[in-house]
Design a protein around this motif. Structure first.
Motif: not given
Length: 451
Positions: A33-41, A177-181, A200-204
């Motif tokens: 999900y960190n990789v997916v974050d970067s792909i989306f960003v 995280n993957i859904v919300l990103n 943040v929401l995923a971690q909460a």
């Protein structure tokens, strides 16, 4: 029979499989999900946002260092106490770790928020990068306490003998995280802030989940109000035992800063964005090895506490072999698919050209990294803090930081890339010397006291 007793009695191969597979899956999902974050960003905001996240990365590493200090320090102690059948002490460690994570992370985050702009500027954020880095990090800092409660307490879930729940925790956080990103970035047009809010929401949710677990019926160890009261001795023991991974993470932040300044000087924002991609890919490849190390930590800690050294040696050897196989597979993937990997994050030709050169060089020593990680984790698992600290520092401080100060000045951008594999090689040699001495000591103890 409770899960913790199985640590000292079940067959080593089956036990390592039982603990490591959930940890590997969980770590992979977390890295993914960190990789997916970067792909989306990278695709939704652009190359400049990737560079901004890379600039802010040292702050995130510092936050993680404090989370590791508490979480890993507590989980190692708990595994040893369970092996010694000292359940009440294990629960006190759990309570103090929860309290410590909540207080320390809240205070640290507030302090960083106050000085965020000067901090980002000192890390190399110029006029173009600063707004993106500020938007991202201000949100991450607001929710960092959730991340470290979720992460720190999850290592304790695994340490008490429940790897499946620990894996489920990571699945829940990663899935959200993957859904919300993409929803926040593309549908709601929130840009880089959307990625931060998704995290943040995923971690909460993860923090709430692990808290409910420890006060519920499923957990062997219970989170009790009485144990939240600070115990000076326990806190010092947690910090002492977690000091090695803390220093390793903290040194990583210094390394990241030095990398960013060298990359900015010799390669510009494209090189920084490339390094951000390389870090995400490296995380994805290394996380299975960390999963094995997380899986063997409670097994080694329990059996070492119970003085079953033959079982300690067996799980250590099996862990090293497994991690080495994974590291070799990752190395092959990088060498064959370097261009395709970089292009997934962004299609810019300049970024692809710089990134594919960097990823092959930076990860050149990946095949030996599995051995180094598992061996260093052994010393952490058995509570030998001084050995673990030195081995952690041998790569980051003794080798990599000096190399980053010297090599770029001599060879430019190529020198920055080469520093990492040189440090990896040196650290593996040093670790091998320490481990051989430790194996001889345990074998001697086994021969003196045969079963």
């Amino acid at each position: 029979m409770d899960n913790s007793k199985l640590l000292g009695e079940e067959k080593i191969g089956k036990l390592l499989w039982k603990f490591s597979v959930p940890a590997i899956v969980g770590m992979l999902v977390n890295a993914l999900y960190n990789v997916v974050d970067s792909i989306f960003v990278g695709n939704g905001v652009g190359e400049i946002a990737l560079a901004a996240v890379a600039i802010a990365f040292p702050i995130m590493v510092i936050l993680m260092a404090f989370g590791v200090l508490i979480g890993v320090g507590a989980s190692s102690l708990i595994s040893i106490r369970l092996g010694q059948q000292r359940i009440d002490e294990a629960e006190k460690i759990l309570g103090n770790a929860y309290m410590l994570a909540s207080i320390v992370m809240t205070a640290l985050s507030m302090l960083m928020l106050i000085f965020l702009d000067p901090l980002l500027i000192s890390l190399g954020a110029g006029i173009d990068l600063l707004p993106y880095a500020r938007d991202f990090m201000s949100i991450i800092l607001l929710g960092s306490v959730f991340m470290h409660i979720g992460f720190g307490m999850n290592t304790i879930i695994r340490a008490q003998g429940d790897p499946k729940t620990a894996m489920l925790t990571m699945f829940i956080s990663a899935g959200i995280n993957i859904v919300l990103n993409p929803l926040f970035i593309f549908a709601f047009k929130m840009g880089i802030s959307g990625s931060a809010w998704a995290t943040v929401l995923a971690q909460a949710v993860s923090a709430i989940w692990v808290t409910l677990y420890f006060i519920g019926k499923k957990s062997f160890l219970k989170l009790r109000i009485a144990n939240l009261y600070p115990d000076r001795y326990i806190i010092l023991q947690i910090m002492k035992n977690g000091l090695s991974p803390f220093l390793m993470q903290f040194a990583s932040s210094i390394v990241a800063v030095l990398f960013n300044f060298s990359l900015l000087k010799y390669g510009g924002e494209v090189a920084i964005a490339s390094m951000g991609i390389i870090q995400r890919v490296a995380m994805l490849l290394v996380m299975p090895m960390f999963g094995i190390s997380q899986g063997l930590q409670p097994i080694i800690g329990f059996n070492y506490g119970a003085k079953k050294y033959d079982r300690v040696i067996k799980v250590l050897k099996l862990g090293i072999i497994s991690a080495t196989v994974l590291s070799i597979m990752g190395f092959i993937v990088i060498q064959v698919f370097d261009t395709k990997i970089i292009s997934v994050f962004n299609q810019d030709p300049a970024l692809i050209a710089v990134g594919k050169q960097g990823i092959k060089i930076v990860l050149a020593m990946l095949p030996i990294l599995g051995f180094q990680l598992i061996s260093a984790q052994y010393f952490q698992a058995v509570g030998k803090a001084k050995h673990a600290i030195f081995l952690s520092m041998s790569r980051q401080v003794i080798l990599l930081i000096p190399l980053l100060l010297i090599m770029p000045n001599l060879f430019g951008l190529m020198g920055a890339w080469i520093a990492t594999p040189l440090a990896d090689l040196g650290a593996a040699v040093v670790t091998a010397v320490f481990l051989l001495k430790e194996l001889r000591r345990m074998n001697s103890a086994i021969n003196k006291n045969p079963l």
